[in-house]
Design a protein around this motif. Structure first.
Motif, PDB file in Angstrom:
ATOM      1  N   MET A 108      19.080  48.119  30.272  1.00 19.65           N
ATOM      2  CA  MET A 108      20.524  48.136  30.536  1.00 19.65           C
ATOM      3  C   MET A 108      21.081  49.492  30.105  1.00 19.65           C
ATOM      4  SD  MET A 108      23.387  45.435  29.222  1.00 19.65           S
ATOM      5  CE  MET A 108      22.437  44.106  29.907  1.00 19.65           C
ATOM      6  N   ASP A 109      21.771  50.217  30.997  1.00 21.89           N
ATOM      7  CA  ASP A 109      22.251  51.550  30.651  1.00 21.89           C
ATOM      8  C   ASP A 109      23.493  51.473  29.782  1.00 21.89           C
ATOM      9  OD1 ASP A 109      24.704  51.679  32.332  1.00 21.89           O
ATOM     10  OD2 ASP A 109      23.261  51.495  33.974  1.00 21.89           O
ATOM     11  N   SER A 110      23.829  52.599  29.205  1.00 22.50           N
ATOM     12  CA  SER A 110      24.892  52.633  28.196  1.00 22.50           C
ATOM     13  C   SER A 110      26.255  52.286  28.772  1.00 22.50           C
ATOM     14  CB  SER A 110      24.935  54.015  27.549  1.00 22.50           C
ATOM     15  OG  SER A 110      25.180  55.024  28.532  1.00 22.50           O
ATOM     16  N   LEU A 111      26.553  52.685  30.019  1.00 24.02           N
ATOM     17  CA  LEU A 111      27.860  52.380  30.604  1.00 24.02           C
ATOM     18  C   LEU A 111      28.031  50.885  30.848  1.00 24.02           C
ATOM     19  CD1 LEU A 111      28.414  55.306  33.149  1.00 24.02           C
ATOM     20  CD2 LEU A 111      29.573  54.921  30.960  1.00 24.02           C
ATOM     21  N   ILE A 112      26.953  50.237  31.319  1.00 23.57           N
ATOM     22  CA  ILE A 112      27.022  48.786  31.534  1.00 23.57           C
ATOM     23  C   ILE A 112      27.224  48.075  30.203  1.00 23.57           C
ATOM     24  CG2 ILE A 112      25.673  46.771  32.220  1.00 23.57           C
ATOM     25  CD1 ILE A 112      26.756  48.280  34.570  1.00 23.57           C
ATOM     26  N   THR A 113      26.501  48.513  29.180  1.00 26.58           N
ATOM     27  CA  THR A 113      26.642  47.905  27.858  1.00 26.58           C
ATOM     28  C   THR A 113      28.057  48.083  27.328  1.00 26.58           C
ATOM     29  OG1 THR A 113      24.316  48.327  27.374  1.00 26.58           O
ATOM     30  CG2 THR A 113      25.756  47.909  25.502  1.00 26.58           C
ATOM     31  N   ALA A 114      28.604  49.279  27.473  1.00 26.94           N
ATOM     32  CA  ALA A 114      29.961  49.538  26.972  1.00 26.94           C
ATOM     33  C   ALA A 114      30.999  48.730  27.742  1.00 26.94           C
ATOM     34  CB  ALA A 114      30.262  51.034  27.078  1.00 26.94           C
ATOM     35  N   ALA A 115      30.813  48.617  29.063  1.00 23.94           N
ATOM     36  CA  ALA A 115      31.761  47.836  29.865  1.00 23.94           C
ATOM     37  C   ALA A 115      31.710  46.367  29.484  1.00 23.94           C
ATOM     38  CB  ALA A 115      31.460  48.015  31.344  1.00 23.94           C
ATOM     39  N   ALA A 116      30.499  45.843  29.262  1.00 18.52           N
ATOM     40  CA  ALA A 116      30.363  44.443  28.871  1.00 18.52           C
ATOM     41  C   ALA A 116      31.030  44.187  27.533  1.00 18.52           C
ATOM     42  CB  ALA A 116      28.886  44.059  28.819  1.00 18.52           C
ATOM     43  N   ARG A 117      30.870  45.098  26.602  1.00 21.94           N
ATOM     44  CA  ARG A 117      31.512  44.946  25.298  1.00 21.94           C
ATOM     45  C   ARG A 117      33.042  44.998  25.426  1.00 21.94           C
ATOM     46  NH1 ARG A 117      27.482  48.904  21.770  1.00 21.94           N
ATOM     47  NH2 ARG A 117      25.780  47.364  21.511  1.00 21.94           N
ATOM     48  N   ALA A 118      33.536  45.860  26.302  1.00 23.69           N
ATOM     49  CA  ALA A 118      34.991  45.944  26.507  1.00 23.69           C
ATOM     50  C   ALA A 118      35.536  44.634  27.063  1.00 23.69           C
ATOM     51  CB  ALA A 118      35.316  47.104  27.447  1.00 23.69           C
ATOM     52  N   LEU A 119      34.815  44.033  28.007  1.00 21.34           N
ATOM     53  CA  LEU A 119      35.253  42.757  28.564  1.00 21.34           C
ATOM     54  C   LEU A 119      35.216  41.661  27.518  1.00 21.34           C
ATOM     55  CD1 LEU A 119      33.576  42.791  32.083  1.00 21.34           C
ATOM     56  CD2 LEU A 119      36.015  42.979  31.559  1.00 21.34           C
ATOM     57  N   ALA A 120      34.162  41.653  26.685  1.00 13.31           N
ATOM     58  CA  ALA A 120      34.063  40.639  25.635  1.00 13.31           C
ATOM     59  C   ALA A 120      35.202  40.769  24.636  1.00 13.31           C
ATOM     60  CB  ALA A 120      32.720  40.749  24.923  1.00 13.31           C
ATOM     61  N   ALA A 121      35.739  41.989  24.489  1.00 16.27           N
ATOM     62  CA  ALA A 121      36.863  42.218  23.579  1.00 16.27           C
ATOM     63  C   ALA A 121      38.208  42.048  24.272  1.00 16.27           C
ATOM     64  CB  ALA A 121      36.765  43.618  22.983  1.00 16.27           C
ATOM     65  N   ASP A 131      39.296  43.783  27.064  1.00 20.46           N
ATOM     66  CA  ASP A 131      39.813  45.087  27.496  1.00 20.46           C
ATOM     67  C   ASP A 131      39.315  45.383  28.909  1.00 20.46           C
ATOM     68  OD1 ASP A 131      40.801  47.649  27.737  1.00 20.46           O
ATOM     69  OD2 ASP A 131      39.338  48.556  26.368  1.00 20.46           O
ATOM     70  N   PRO A 132      39.918  44.784  29.938  1.00 21.95           N
ATOM     71  CA  PRO A 132      39.427  45.000  31.308  1.00 21.95           C
ATOM     72  C   PRO A 132      39.596  46.427  31.793  1.00 21.95           C
ATOM     73  CG  PRO A 132      41.502  43.793  31.335  1.00 21.95           C
ATOM     74  CD  PRO A 132      41.070  43.865  29.907  1.00 21.95           C
ATOM     75  N   LEU A 133      40.662  47.111  31.386  1.00 25.06           N
ATOM     76  CA  LEU A 133      40.857  48.494  31.828  1.00 25.06           C
ATOM     77  C   LEU A 133      39.785  49.406  31.247  1.00 25.06           C
ATOM     78  CD1 LEU A 133      44.749  48.801  31.628  1.00 25.06           C
ATOM     79  CD2 LEU A 133      43.319  48.447  33.648  1.00 25.06           C
ATOM     80  N   GLY A 134      39.421  49.147  29.979  1.00 29.26           N
ATOM     81  CA  GLY A 134      38.346  49.927  29.381  1.00 29.26           C
ATOM     82  C   GLY A 134      37.035  49.720  30.108  1.00 29.26           C
ATOM     83  N   ALA A 135      36.790  48.485  30.553  1.00 30.27           N
ATOM     84  CA  ALA A 135      35.575  48.209  31.309  1.00 30.27           C
ATOM     85  C   ALA A 135      35.595  48.929  32.653  1.00 30.27           C
ATOM     86  CB  ALA A 135      35.419  46.705  31.504  1.00 30.27           C
ATOM     87  N   LEU A 136      36.727  48.885  33.347  1.00 28.03           N
ATOM     88  CA  LEU A 136      36.820  49.531  34.661  1.00 28.03           C
ATOM     89  C   LEU A 136      36.666  51.050  34.553  1.00 28.03           C
ATOM     90  CD1 LEU A 136      39.701  47.512  36.352  1.00 28.03           C
ATOM     91  CD2 LEU A 136      37.272  47.510  36.963  1.00 28.03           C
ATOM     92  N   ASN A 137      37.132  51.618  33.477  1.00 26.40           N
ATOM     93  CA  ASN A 137      36.973  53.067  33.301  1.00 26.40           C
ATOM     94  C   ASN A 137      35.511  53.484  33.306  1.00 26.40           C
ATOM     95  OD1 ASN A 137      39.684  53.676  33.167  1.00 26.40           O
ATOM     96  ND2 ASN A 137      39.802  53.469  30.940  1.00 26.40           N
ATOM     97  N   ARG A 138      34.625  52.562  32.959  1.00 24.66           N
ATOM     98  CA  ARG A 138      33.207  52.879  32.854  1.00 24.66           C
ATOM     99  C   ARG A 138      32.415  52.561  34.120  1.00 24.66           C
ATOM    100  NH1 ARG A 138      35.280  51.438  27.962  1.00 24.66           N
ATOM    101  NH2 ARG A 138      34.567  52.639  26.135  1.00 24.66           N
ATOM    102  N   VAL A 139      32.882  51.573  34.919  1.00 24.58           N
ATOM    103  CA  VAL A 139      32.053  51.134  36.061  1.00 24.58           C
ATOM    104  C   VAL A 139      32.812  51.096  37.382  1.00 24.58           C
ATOM    105  CG1 VAL A 139      30.499  49.786  34.599  1.00 24.58           C
ATOM    106  CG2 VAL A 139      32.551  48.695  35.554  1.00 24.58           C
ATOM    107  N   ALA A 140      34.036  51.617  37.423  1.00 27.64           N
ATOM    108  CA  ALA A 140      34.868  51.476  38.624  1.00 27.64           C
ATOM    109  C   ALA A 140      34.245  52.115  39.860  1.00 27.64           C
ATOM    110  CB  ALA A 140      36.260  52.062  38.376  1.00 27.64           C
ATOM    111  N   LEU A 141      33.468  53.169  39.678  1.00 26.34           N
ATOM    112  CA  LEU A 141      32.914  53.890  40.831  1.00 26.34           C
ATOM    113  C   LEU A 141      31.483  53.489  41.154  1.00 26.34           C
ATOM    114  CD1 LEU A 141      34.322  57.472  40.086  1.00 26.34           C
ATOM    115  CD2 LEU A 141      35.291  55.673  41.529  1.00 26.34           C
ATOM    116  N   ARG A 142      30.958  52.507  40.451  1.00 25.64           N
ATOM    117  CA  ARG A 142      29.575  52.094  40.679  1.00 25.64           C
ATOM    118  C   ARG A 142      29.520  50.844  41.546  1.00 25.64           C
ATOM    119  NH1 ARG A 142      26.262  52.610  35.067  1.00 25.64           N
ATOM    120  NH2 ARG A 142      24.918  51.258  36.329  1.00 25.64           N
TER     121      ARG A 142
END
Length: 406
Positions: free
Chosen positions: A1-14, A16-27
């Motif tokens: 699992m790459d670092s951006l996916i991990t960070a986005a998942a952690r943001a969602l668990a907390a 923070d949907p905008l924080g998650a989208l900042n990491r994966v919006a273009l993927r």
């Protein structure tokens, strides 16, 4: 699992949907699509969320059964949040079984909670209690324990058991604060406020006053004869006579109860039960027939006697007669009661929850919309109904375990 996916998942668990989208919006790989779908759902865009989640499920390979199952669970939660209650229960159950077999007990339990919450919304309390008894929240993280206690509180409130409901909400509040998810804390507080809001009205001896749920519980446990306009029954403690599906008989029972200890005039009974503005002999004959049917139905609890001006209700054991009515009475109060949860509902979901036809629900919604009491969003099959204003939060959408990389 790459670092951006991990960070986005952690943001969602907390939460923070905008924080998650900042990491994966273009993927557009499968894990990113799934996380984007959850984020859009947390932001309230359920249509886009569903599309993204289905795309993610398709892109996960056959060998990635756990990831696909998590997508199905997420799609079910999106459906619950948007009040689409006619989802494929077999697909959710299959996803839950897959998660359990692969050791993902947390998301398997989350799937079970979604199923239980759907059962609560459509009034199947016994089934909800049966499934809830299979779950032990102790080993789960705080967010899941809060979700569990919310379900416990929901069942207790519908059973009108206020002490267990308050205890469950107190536990849910502590767990939600430990989880640190703002939407989950808000959901607990919103549910708690329901216990502090009027749940019904008491009408007796020409007086009317609001009742909290605790006061309703006390009234139901008293020796009073209660004509319950919330459930369309006549009751005294454990003895209950249902008049559901017999609106004329219930209307007569209510008028007699509101008039007690005096009699109710024949003209008033005819107007309230039959809608007749001017009583003629045919109305009076029908009144005698319906009073006879009502008398036979409630004979264990009360008698009905004729007087020179009308009829009088005589309890057999109770010393008082009370009408328990909805907090706000109007022709479509039942529809408003479901929309009061702040979520958006489809007409088909409302019909399922109310046990009536979708056509009847649509007529009620059109009438409420004309009065400005509800508003619609979307068109066609995507149309949803809600009560304005819409709350700031829409769904908890936990899915605490991160999705695997594609």
């Amino acid at each position: 699992m790459d670092s951006l996916i991990t960070a986005a998942a952690r943001a969602l668990a907390a939460g923070d949907p905008l924080g998650a989208l900042n990491r994966v919006a273009l993927r557009d790989d499968a894990p990113a699509l799934a996380l984007r779908g959850i984020a859009m759902a947390q932001l309230g865009d359920f249509a886009r969320a569903k599309t993204l989640m289905r795309s993610a499920a398709r892109r996960f390979g056959v060998k990635e059964a756990v990831a696909r199952a998590r997508c199905i669970v997420a799609e079910a939660e999106i459906a619950l949040a948007s009040r689409e209650l006619g989802w494929d229960a077999k697909a959710l159950d299959a996803a839950r079984s897959t998660l359990e077999s692969h050791g993902d007990r947390l998301n398997a339990a989350h799937a079970r909670y979604l199923e239980i919450r759907r059962l609560l919304l459509i009034g199947r309390l016994e089934d909800a209690e049966r499934l809830l008894a299979r779950l032990d929240p102790a080993p789960f993280p705080s967010a899941s324990r809060a979700a569990h206690e919310l379900v416990v509180a929901g069942i207790a409130m519908r059973r009108i058991r206020t002490k267990p409901a308050r205890a469950a909400l107190a536990r849910a509040r502590r767990a939600a604060q430990q989880a640190g998810i703002p939407a989950l804390v808000a959901e607990v507080e919103s549910t708690t406020r329901l216990l502090d809001a009027p749940a019904a009205r008491r009408i007796d001896r020409g007086r009317e006053r609001p009742l909290l749920l605790e006061q309703v519980e006390t009234l139901l446990a008293s020796k009073a004869l209660i004509v319950d306009a919330c459930r369309y029954v006549v009751r005294q403690r454990q003895a209950v006579v249902s008049l559901l599906g017999r609106p004329v008989l219930f209307a007569l029972a209510r008028v007699l109860a509101e008039a007690w200890p005096q009699d109710a005039a024949r003209d008033l009974l005819i107007a309230r039960a039959f809608g007749g503005r001017h009583a003629d002999e045919s109305h009076r004959a029908r009144l005698r027939v319906e009073i006879g049917r009502l008398r036979a139905s409630i004979r264990p609890l009360a008698g009905i006697s004729a007087t020179p001006d009308g009829f009088i209700l005589t309890p057999r054991q109770a010393r008082e007669v009370v009408v328990l009515a909805r907090p706000v009475e109007e022709p479509h109060a039942a529809v408003l009661a479901f929309l009061a949860d702040g979520e958006s509902w489809s007409s088909s979901a409302l019909a399922l929850a109310l046990g009536t036809s979708q056509r009847s629900v649509q007529r009620a919604l059109d009438a409420l919309a004309a009065d400005g009491k509800v508003q619609a969003t979307g068109r066609g099959r995507a149309r949803r109904w809600m009560m304005p204003p819409v709350p700031a939060f829409t769904t908890i959408l936990l899915l605490p375990a991160p999705l695997p990389a594609g």
